[in-house]
Design an enzyme around this catalytic site. Sequence first.
Site, PDB file in Angstrom:
ATOM      1  CD  GLU A 170      34.898  30.600  33.638  1.00 25.54           C
ATOM      2  OE1 GLU A 170      35.915  31.473  34.386  1.00 25.54           O
ATOM      3  OE2 GLU A 170      33.941  31.338  33.103  1.00 25.54           O
ATOM      4  CE  LYS A 379      32.770  34.018  31.787  1.00 20.16           C
ATOM      5  NZ  LYS A 379      32.967  34.073  33.251  1.00 20.16           N
TER       6      LYS A 379
HETATM    7  P1  FAD Z   1      42.304  41.139  42.136  1.00 22.44           P
HETATM    8  O1  FAD Z   1      41.702  41.343  40.644  1.00 22.44           O
HETATM    9  O2  FAD Z   1      43.134  39.745  42.238  1.00 22.44           O
HETATM   10  O3  FAD Z   1      43.437  42.211  41.867  1.00 22.44           O
HETATM   11  C1  FAD Z   1      44.464  42.409  42.903  1.00 22.44           C
HETATM   12  C2  FAD Z   1      45.391  43.469  42.527  1.00 22.44           C
HETATM   13  O4  FAD Z   1      46.269  43.713  43.507  1.00 22.44           O
HETATM   14  C3  FAD Z   1      46.131  43.056  41.251  1.00 22.44           C
HETATM   15  O5  FAD Z   1      46.287  43.877  40.369  1.00 22.44           O
HETATM   16  C4  FAD Z   1      47.567  42.597  41.922  1.00 22.44           C
HETATM   17  O6  FAD Z   1      48.592  42.989  40.796  1.00 22.44           O
HETATM   18  C5  FAD Z   1      47.634  43.686  42.839  1.00 22.44           C
HETATM   19  N1  FAD Z   1      48.397  43.256  44.136  1.00 22.44           N
HETATM   20  C6  FAD Z   1      48.558  42.142  44.912  1.00 22.44           C
HETATM   21  N2  FAD Z   1      49.443  42.186  45.695  1.00 22.44           N
HETATM   22  C7  FAD Z   1      49.996  43.282  45.618  1.00 22.44           C
HETATM   23  C8  FAD Z   1      51.064  44.115  46.512  1.00 22.44           C
HETATM   24  N3  FAD Z   1      51.667  43.270  47.730  1.00 22.44           N
HETATM   25  N4  FAD Z   1      51.392  45.120  46.222  1.00 22.44           N
HETATM   26  C9  FAD Z   1      50.987  45.825  44.848  1.00 22.44           C
HETATM   27  N5  FAD Z   1      49.797  45.303  44.249  1.00 22.44           N
HETATM   28  C10 FAD Z   1      49.518  44.133  44.615  1.00 22.44           C
HETATM   29  N6  FAD Z   1      34.750  36.211  39.135  1.00 22.44           N
HETATM   30  C11 FAD Z   1      33.579  36.734  38.666  1.00 22.44           C
HETATM   31  O7  FAD Z   1      32.781  37.549  38.945  1.00 22.44           O
HETATM   32  N7  FAD Z   1      33.139  35.996  37.237  1.00 22.44           N
HETATM   33  C12 FAD Z   1      34.001  35.056  36.485  1.00 22.44           C
HETATM   34  O8  FAD Z   1      33.692  34.594  35.671  1.00 22.44           O
HETATM   35  C13 FAD Z   1      35.145  34.836  37.209  1.00 22.44           C
HETATM   36  N8  FAD Z   1      36.131  34.065  36.701  1.00 22.44           N
HETATM   37  C14 FAD Z   1      37.394  33.778  37.186  1.00 22.44           C
HETATM   38  C15 FAD Z   1      38.289  33.253  36.438  1.00 22.44           C
HETATM   39  C16 FAD Z   1      39.555  32.873  36.950  1.00 22.44           C
HETATM   40  C17 FAD Z   1      40.521  32.084  36.394  1.00 22.44           C
HETATM   41  C18 FAD Z   1      39.835  33.437  38.516  1.00 22.44           C
HETATM   42  C19 FAD Z   1      41.254  33.018  38.886  1.00 22.44           C
HETATM   43  C20 FAD Z   1      38.833  34.043  39.125  1.00 22.44           C
HETATM   44  C21 FAD Z   1      37.742  34.377  38.593  1.00 22.44           C
HETATM   45  N9  FAD Z   1      36.738  35.265  39.298  1.00 22.44           N
HETATM   46  C22 FAD Z   1      35.469  35.528  38.521  1.00 22.44           C
HETATM   47  C23 FAD Z   1      36.993  35.770  40.575  1.00 22.44           C
HETATM   48  C24 FAD Z   1      37.591  37.114  40.339  1.00 22.44           C
HETATM   49  O9  FAD Z   1      38.522  37.177  39.522  1.00 22.44           O
HETATM   50  C25 FAD Z   1      37.981  37.563  41.644  1.00 22.44           C
HETATM   51  O10 FAD Z   1      37.002  37.525  42.629  1.00 22.44           O
HETATM   52  C26 FAD Z   1      38.416  39.200  41.364  1.00 22.44           C
HETATM   53  O11 FAD Z   1      39.587  39.165  40.757  1.00 22.44           O
HETATM   54  C27 FAD Z   1      38.808  39.789  42.818  1.00 22.44           C
HETATM   55  O12 FAD Z   1      39.052  41.247  42.649  1.00 22.44           O
HETATM   56  P2  FAD Z   1      40.083  42.176  43.600  1.00 22.44           P
HETATM   57  O13 FAD Z   1      40.254  43.384  42.893  1.00 22.44           O
HETATM   58  O14 FAD Z   1      39.915  41.753  44.904  1.00 22.44           O
HETATM   59  O15 FAD Z   1      41.622  41.279  43.185  1.00 22.44           O
END
Ligand code: FAD
Length: 406
Positions: A170, A379
């Site tokens: 991507e 998408k």
């Molecule tokens: P995250 O979205 O990573 O959020 C974690 C949160 O915790 C953030 O707000 C962060 O600031 C906060 N945080 C972290 N550490 C701390 C701390 N110590 N104290 C307080 N807050 C904290 N998945 C798909 O399904 N489709 C896609 O098209 C896709 N494209 C992607 C493209 C890219 C460039 C990337 C990097 C990932 C992609 N993914 C995709 C994967 C998807 O983004 C992740 O699986 C998803 O973001 C996970 O969600 P989450 O809620 O676990 O964590």
Amino acid sequence: MNNPNIVIIGAGYGGIMTAVKLQKSLNVNEANITLVNKHSYHYQTTWLHENAAGTLHHDRTRMQINDLIDTSKINFVQDTVTKVQPDDKKVLLENGELSYDYLVVGLGFEAATFGIQGLKENAFTISSINSARLIRQHIEYNFAKYNNEADKKEERLNLVVGGAGFTGIEFVGELANRVPELCKEYDVPREKVRIINVEAAPTALPGFDPELVEYAMNSLEARGVEFKIGAMIKEVTEDKLIFEKDEKREEISTNTVVWAAGVQGNSLIVDAGFETNRGRIPVRGDLRAPNYDDVFVVGDCALIMNEETERPYPPTAQIAIQQAEHTAENLKKLVQGNNHLESFTPEIQGTVASLGHNDAIGVVFDDKKLFGWSASAMKKLIDNRYLLKLGGIGLVLKKGKLNFFK
Ligand code: FAD
């Protein structure tokens, strides 16, 4: 009896969606809900590669948390979690501490660098608004600097992306769109710029349908992306990347290496003493951590197995959102005195990888393959659907991708 304290740490897809669902299903007098996040905003991690390439401004990707939640029902604390102490039911923050009756861990991912020499120190990762903005500015700076030096340094214009999985592909797709714009802006001949995608596996997009992989590679190569497939990165320094392919060592001079080849759960969960597997917590069926009935784990910190393939599901936003909705339901039950929790099974509705403006590949509705514009439109629909769930039509109109021809 006092209202239970529900603490949600991390406001990514998993954390914010748990909060938004809970605020709809619980009354103010049923639970005290606290959401902790290190920034004042929630961001769409799945759009960060566009911010990093500079094809989308980061303000489109982020939204203020206080605009998404009902602050009369949820107490938002902007702070950084420094430690989770599950045996004491406490979360330590940079500026205080919180006690909980129920904890939801949604701290997301961090890069897994597999001990590759110099990678941590010298490569960029696409992991937050801050890191994406840094990559964009670094690339622009190098284009600007190029014509200001007597000895023109090729490492400034060699953009290397480690990993041709979902994120790597991507990102190179966005770079392929952005580079011609940068060349025009900074008077750099296009043929001087290389976008090189290095992948250790024998194919790009491992695990994807071969027809889709071929389409993606052809589309990207036609826009100037070079692939080094079966190439194992050995070392990254300030001005080069060394890889091994067919038992030969090769070097690329570059000061821009973006690592997109592996993620693991937030290291705070390992430090907390939870059982982990590849940096993620192998949750039980109801998404609770092993041995802790009061800790739910959503998103990239959770490891769930696909019974059919006997392999873990790859961490995705799609699964994080579903886990959040499920966890909110289970928490509602617990708060209302019902201890019969439901097990979680993800419903994979499809996978679509963008290849840049107007181009993408994907599989939806079990086995329907999509290419090009139709995949790209799908998408955008998926992204807009998430915004609709999170903040209604107003949020879709404000932040959504509504131009299906760009
Ligand atoms: P995250 O979205 O990573 O959020 C974690 C949160 O915790 C953030 O707000 C962060 O600031 C906060 N945080 C972290 N550490 C701390 C701390 N110590 N104290 C307080 N807050 C904290 N998945 C798909 O399904 N489709 C896609 O098209 C896709 N494209 C992607 C493209 C890219 C460039 C990337 C990097 C990932 C992609 N993914 C995709 C994967 C998807 O983004 C992740 O699986 C998803 O973001 C996970 O969600 P989450 O809620 O676990 O964590």
